[in-house]
Design a protein around this motif. Structure first.
Motif, PDB file in Angstrom:
ATOM      1  N   PHE A 140      57.135 -17.288 110.382  1.00  0.00           N
ATOM      2  CA  PHE A 140      56.766 -17.055 108.990  1.00  0.00           C
ATOM      3  C   PHE A 140      57.569 -15.912 108.370  1.00  0.00           C
ATOM      4  O   PHE A 140      58.200 -16.081 107.332  1.00  0.00           O
ATOM      5  CB  PHE A 140      55.264 -16.745 108.896  1.00  0.00           C
ATOM      6  CG  PHE A 140      54.711 -16.789 107.500  1.00  0.00           C
ATOM      7  CD1 PHE A 140      54.226 -17.970 106.964  1.00  0.00           C
ATOM      8  CD2 PHE A 140      54.676 -15.641 106.723  1.00  0.00           C
ATOM      9  CE1 PHE A 140      53.728 -18.014 105.662  1.00  0.00           C
ATOM     10  CE2 PHE A 140      54.178 -15.678 105.423  1.00  0.00           C
ATOM     11  CZ  PHE A 140      53.698 -16.872 104.906  1.00  0.00           C
ATOM     12  N   ILE A 141      57.568 -14.736 109.051  1.00  0.00           N
ATOM     13  CA  ILE A 141      58.221 -13.557 108.468  1.00  0.00           C
ATOM     14  C   ILE A 141      59.750 -13.673 108.549  1.00  0.00           C
ATOM     15  O   ILE A 141      60.457 -13.412 107.565  1.00  0.00           O
ATOM     16  CB  ILE A 141      57.744 -12.267 109.173  1.00  0.00           C
ATOM     17  CG1 ILE A 141      56.228 -12.112 109.014  1.00  0.00           C
ATOM     18  CG2 ILE A 141      58.457 -11.053 108.611  1.00  0.00           C
ATOM     19  CD1 ILE A 141      55.756 -11.898 107.604  1.00  0.00           C
ATOM     20  N   THR A 142      60.269 -14.095 109.711  1.00  0.00           N
ATOM     21  CA  THR A 142      61.727 -14.179 109.850  1.00  0.00           C
ATOM     22  C   THR A 142      62.357 -15.121 108.819  1.00  0.00           C
ATOM     23  O   THR A 142      63.350 -14.744 108.182  1.00  0.00           O
ATOM     24  CB  THR A 142      62.102 -14.593 111.290  1.00  0.00           C
ATOM     25  OG1 THR A 142      61.598 -13.596 112.178  1.00  0.00           O
ATOM     26  CG2 THR A 142      63.585 -14.714 111.461  1.00  0.00           C
ATOM     27  N   GLY A 163      58.851  -5.541 113.742  1.00  0.00           N
ATOM     28  CA  GLY A 163      58.276  -4.269 113.306  1.00  0.00           C
ATOM     29  C   GLY A 163      57.257  -4.444 112.194  1.00  0.00           C
ATOM     30  O   GLY A 163      56.197  -3.822 112.210  1.00  0.00           O
ATOM     31  N   LEU A 164      57.586  -5.299 111.208  1.00  0.00           N
ATOM     32  CA  LEU A 164      56.659  -5.527 110.096  1.00  0.00           C
ATOM     33  C   LEU A 164      55.338  -6.091 110.600  1.00  0.00           C
ATOM     34  O   LEU A 164      54.257  -5.633 110.229  1.00  0.00           O
ATOM     35  CB  LEU A 164      57.275  -6.501 109.080  1.00  0.00           C
ATOM     36  CG  LEU A 164      58.468  -5.990 108.265  1.00  0.00           C
ATOM     37  CD1 LEU A 164      59.034  -7.104 107.387  1.00  0.00           C
ATOM     38  CD2 LEU A 164      58.066  -4.806 107.410  1.00  0.00           C
ATOM     39  N   VAL A 165      55.435  -7.099 111.472  1.00  0.00           N
ATOM     40  CA  VAL A 165      54.213  -7.747 111.962  1.00  0.00           C
ATOM     41  C   VAL A 165      53.420  -6.785 112.853  1.00  0.00           C
ATOM     42  O   VAL A 165      52.193  -6.725 112.793  1.00  0.00           O
ATOM     43  CB  VAL A 165      54.573  -9.042 112.710  1.00  0.00           C
ATOM     44  CG1 VAL A 165      53.369  -9.601 113.440  1.00  0.00           C
ATOM     45  CG2 VAL A 165      55.092 -10.069 111.715  1.00  0.00           C
ATOM     46  N   ALA A 219      45.583 -13.570 105.947  1.00  0.00           N
ATOM     47  CA  ALA A 219      45.473 -14.914 105.378  1.00  0.00           C
ATOM     48  C   ALA A 219      46.744 -15.721 105.643  1.00  0.00           C
ATOM     49  O   ALA A 219      46.679 -16.898 106.024  1.00  0.00           O
ATOM     50  CB  ALA A 219      45.198 -14.818 103.879  1.00  0.00           C
ATOM     51  N   ALA A 220      47.909 -15.071 105.460  1.00  0.00           N
ATOM     52  CA  ALA A 220      49.173 -15.780 105.685  1.00  0.00           C
ATOM     53  C   ALA A 220      49.288 -16.225 107.137  1.00  0.00           C
ATOM     54  O   ALA A 220      49.736 -17.340 107.423  1.00  0.00           O
ATOM     55  CB  ALA A 220      50.342 -14.872 105.308  1.00  0.00           C
ATOM     56  N   LEU A 221      48.854 -15.349 108.045  1.00  0.00           N
ATOM     57  CA  LEU A 221      48.920 -15.678 109.469  1.00  0.00           C
ATOM     58  C   LEU A 221      48.057 -16.909 109.770  1.00  0.00           C
ATOM     59  O   LEU A 221      48.507 -17.864 110.414  1.00  0.00           O
ATOM     60  CB  LEU A 221      48.455 -14.473 110.280  1.00  0.00           C
ATOM     61  CG  LEU A 221      48.519 -14.547 111.806  1.00  0.00           C
ATOM     62  CD1 LEU A 221      48.796 -13.163 112.373  1.00  0.00           C
ATOM     63  CD2 LEU A 221      47.257 -15.076 112.424  1.00  0.00           C
ATOM     64  N   LEU A 222      46.813 -16.881 109.266  1.00  0.00           N
ATOM     65  CA  LEU A 222      45.919 -18.014 109.531  1.00  0.00           C
ATOM     66  C   LEU A 222      46.455 -19.286 108.891  1.00  0.00           C
ATOM     67  O   LEU A 222      46.444 -20.364 109.497  1.00  0.00           O
ATOM     68  CB  LEU A 222      44.509 -17.696 109.006  1.00  0.00           C
ATOM     69  CG  LEU A 222      43.809 -16.521 109.695  1.00  0.00           C
ATOM     70  CD1 LEU A 222      42.460 -16.238 109.038  1.00  0.00           C
ATOM     71  CD2 LEU A 222      43.638 -16.785 111.174  1.00  0.00           C
ATOM     72  N   PHE A 223      46.960 -19.158 107.653  1.00  0.00           N
ATOM     73  CA  PHE A 223      47.520 -20.296 106.933  1.00  0.00           C
ATOM     74  C   PHE A 223      48.695 -20.898 107.702  1.00  0.00           C
ATOM     75  O   PHE A 223      48.755 -22.116 107.935  1.00  0.00           O
ATOM     76  CB  PHE A 223      47.955 -19.827 105.544  1.00  0.00           C
ATOM     77  CG  PHE A 223      48.634 -20.870 104.722  1.00  0.00           C
ATOM     78  CD1 PHE A 223      47.892 -21.851 104.079  1.00  0.00           C
ATOM     79  CD2 PHE A 223      50.017 -20.872 104.584  1.00  0.00           C
ATOM     80  CE1 PHE A 223      48.521 -22.819 103.319  1.00  0.00           C
ATOM     81  CE2 PHE A 223      50.651 -21.838 103.833  1.00  0.00           C
ATOM     82  CZ  PHE A 223      49.909 -22.812 103.195  1.00  0.00           C
ATOM     83  N   ASP A 224      49.608 -20.024 108.138  1.00  0.00           N
ATOM     84  CA  ASP A 224      50.795 -20.451 108.884  1.00  0.00           C
ATOM     85  C   ASP A 224      50.390 -21.253 110.122  1.00  0.00           C
ATOM     86  O   ASP A 224      50.892 -22.357 110.372  1.00  0.00           O
ATOM     87  CB  ASP A 224      51.582 -19.184 109.291  1.00  0.00           C
ATOM     88  CG  ASP A 224      52.835 -19.501 110.091  1.00  0.00           C
ATOM     89  OD1 ASP A 224      53.484 -20.517 109.792  1.00  0.00           O
ATOM     90  OD2 ASP A 224      53.157 -18.727 111.009  1.00  0.00           O
ATOM     91  N   VAL A 225      49.428 -20.713 110.878  1.00  0.00           N
ATOM     92  CA  VAL A 225      49.009 -21.356 112.122  1.00  0.00           C
ATOM     93  C   VAL A 225      48.307 -22.687 111.835  1.00  0.00           C
ATOM     94  O   VAL A 225      48.570 -23.699 112.495  1.00  0.00           O
ATOM     95  CB  VAL A 225      48.092 -20.396 112.915  1.00  0.00           C
ATOM     96  CG1 VAL A 225      47.413 -21.130 114.043  1.00  0.00           C
ATOM     97  CG2 VAL A 225      48.889 -19.214 113.434  1.00  0.00           C
TER      98      VAL A 225
END
Lengths: 316, 297
Positions: free
Chosen positions: A149-151, A172-174, B41-47
């Protein structure tokens, strides 16, 4: 009923009570002994960690001088010619931890100020548990999030020619997001402990809430905030899965967060997953790196807790 | 004094600047929290987006395979249950026992302070170091090179022990000393007081600490990665000396695969892992709020 039998039965009761007392006493002695053994396990764990790390590293340092290990900047133990300059691993670890530290301090301190100085009690009780969910998510999940997601977002922002798939910034951000609740919870505890009277005095002089927060509460709670930051960064230094998954496997002493690096923890995992024969010099490197990692986090934790204990003395 | 030279107009302007600064920074502080929550929220959404299409009964009930679409999490699920079960069996008596010793039996001397300090330090040791300890002591020394599920559970026990000890100590400390005094006055000895008064009162607090420690054991991957090392396990562990894998380790293995579909099943396994962990956290919070009624003091 004669007096004699009555006396006897009294004696029987007394015997029974005494023997029960005795049994209870024995039971307590056994339990106390078992509990002491349980408590000793924690001491044995520490001794075990130190002995294993030192004994296995000793073989390594017999062949590689500690000076070369600590000052060298090339780390290629699995390639010929072998070089054992751990600084490139330490640099990778510190680069990621520094990014995580900046993120968690900014977000965590902001959140702590809002929760402690601005938020009404009801809102605070909703927001705190939500933030603390962040601390309960497994690190392997954060690694997935960083990589998938972040990369890609970073590649869109900076250009995919400049951002390598495995890079220090994403990890680092995560990681900063992961340790943010640690900073916010510990900082907020420190701020809540600042006496009400100090705030009231500032309000009485006409200060705004922002001025009370930055000129009264933060200075008074500073040691707690500093301690929370040190403990959180120590956590970031010891973290494994995020850096293993998202930051790469290229030992690289750099300040450019868009490059691929290798953290100390990621190196330990990489070697233990590989085919390196047990007892070889390459194999022993993971204990030498582990010893250095253990020492780094131990110093940070001791300093962090020392700062907290000083802070507690101030107001109690 | 220079302040006496400030005109009322200047003072009003300075006041409005200060008020505006206050408002702008409130916005900043709120933003910090919002970013944290949006991150979650983004983490849960992504997964969820990546994983939900792969989540079905077959996924829960098959072994890992070279073909992502036929892969499942039966082996790591069973391995995780083994690890958590054995870890609970070892951690609860040792952790609670240590806490009882420190709070109820130990004199406050230098040695016992050293134990407490030591436990606090152990809580901060990186998990990968526990992996090295387990590899050297349990796998190589105790089990002669066998990377079995007991070695994994022993390592996890040492890793989560400080959490259980510290939570249990807090729970014991919260029991009012008047309760103990009443039991002592009735002739109970120390162990009877602990057994019949302190432990029942402290149980809810201990339970939530134990559940949090076990959820840490479920989510932790680095030490298991070093202990188990095995990546493709296609069997359910049948005894304490079986080889094993666990959910986070399987997730890591799938993330490391180049094919895109493996990412999807990694995300599906993450969903299962998060459901388990979030419900355990929920239970811990529920126990704490339901049973931990503060006694009147």
């Amino acid at each position: 009923m004669s007096t004699n039998t009555e006396l006897e039965s009294n004696q029987a009761v007394l015997d029974r009570v005494t023997s029960r007392r005795h049994r209870q006493h024995v039971e307590q002695a056994i339990v106390a002994w078992l509990l002491r053994v349980a408590a000793l396990i924690s001491i044995l764990t520490t001794i075990g960690i130190v002995i294993i790390l030192v004994a296995q590293s000793a073989g390594f340092f017999a062949e590689v001088s500690p000076w070369d290990f600590l000052t060298g900047t090339e780390w290629t133990p699995l390639l010929k010619p072998q070089q054992f300059g751990v600084l490139s691993l330490v640099g990778g670890t510190l680069l990621v931890a520094a990014i995580a530290g900046i993120v968690s301090l900014t977000l965590g301190l902001g959140a702590a100020i809002f929760l402690s100085e601005y938020a009404p009690e009801k809102l605070r009780r909703v927001l705190k548990p939500i933030l603390e969910v962040l601390a309960g998510i497994p690190t392997v999940v954060y690694g997935y999030f960083a990589l998938t997601f972040i990369t890609p977002i970073l590649q869109d922002v900076f250009g995919s020619d400049r951002v390598i798939v495995f890079n220090a910034l994403s990890a680092g951000l995560v990681m900063g997001l992961m340790i943010m609740p640690m900073v916010s919870t510990l900082s907020e505890d420190a701020m809540v402990a600042v006496p009400r009277s100090l705030r009231d005095a500032a309000y009485a002089l006409g200060a705004t809430r922002f001025e009370v927060a930055t000129k009264v509460v933060i200075p008074a709670a500073l040691s707690g905030i500093v301690a929370s930051f040190i403990l959180a960064v120590s956590r970031a230094v010891g973290e494994t899965m995020i850096v293993k998954i998202a930051a790469g496997a290229t030992p690289n002493l750099t300040l450019n967060p868009l490059e691929s690096i290798q953290a100390m923890t990621a190196y330990i995992v990489q070697v233990s997953l590989g085919e390196t024969p047990q007892g070889s010099l390459e194999y022993k490197t993971i204990f030498a790196v582990g010893l250095l990692l253990f020492a780094m986090t131990l110093v940070m934790n001791i300093v962090g807790r020392w700062v907290i204990s000083r802070f507690r003395q101030q107001y109690n | 004094m220079s302040s006496s030279k400030i005109s009322p107009r200047d003072r009003r302007r300075s006041h409005s600047i200060r008020v505006w600064r206050d408002r702008i920074f409130v916005f900043g502080f709120i933003l910090a929290i919002v970013i944290g929550i949006l991150g979650l929220a983004a983490l849960l959404f992504d997964v969820l987006v990546d994983g939900l299409p792969f989540l079905n009964w077959n996924f829960l009930n098959s072994y890992a395979s070279r073909k992502p679409l036929e892969s499942g999490i039966l082996a790591p699920l069973a391995g995780t249950i083994w690890i958590v079960g054995l870890t609970a069996l070892l951690t609860i008596p040792i952790g609670v026992g240590t806490a009882i010793y420190l709070e109820e039996f130990a004199q406050k001397n230098r040695f016992n302070r050293l134990i407490e300090l030591n436990i606090a330090n152990l809580a901060g040791v990186p998990s990968v170091i526990y992996g090295l300890l387990g590899l050297a002591v349990f796998v190589q020394f105790l089990f002669n090179g066998s990377r079995n599920v007991t070695a994994g559970a022993l390592t996890m026990t040492l890793l989560v022990l400080p959490i259980v000890v510290i939570a249990s100590q807090e729970a014991i400390k919260a029991v009012p000393s008047s309760y103990r005094d009443a039991a002592f006055a009735m002739g109970a000895n120390r162990w009877q007081v602990v057994k019949t008064v302190v432990l029942p009162q402290a149980l809810p607090g201990m339970m939530s600490g134990i559940i949090l420690a076990l959820s840490r054991a479920i989510g932790e991957s680095a030490p298991i990665l070093i202990i188990s090392s095995l990546v493709w396990v296609t069997f359910v562990p049948v005894s304490p000396d079986s080889k094993f894998t666990v959910l986070p380790l399987q997730i890591f293995t799938w993330i490391s695969q180049p094919q895109h579909d493996f990412r999807g099943i990694a995300a599906a396994a993450i969903i299962v892992l998060l459901i388990v962990l979030l419900s355990m956290n929920g239970i811990a919070i529920w126990i704490r709020s339901k049973y931990q009624v503060r006694p009147d003091q």
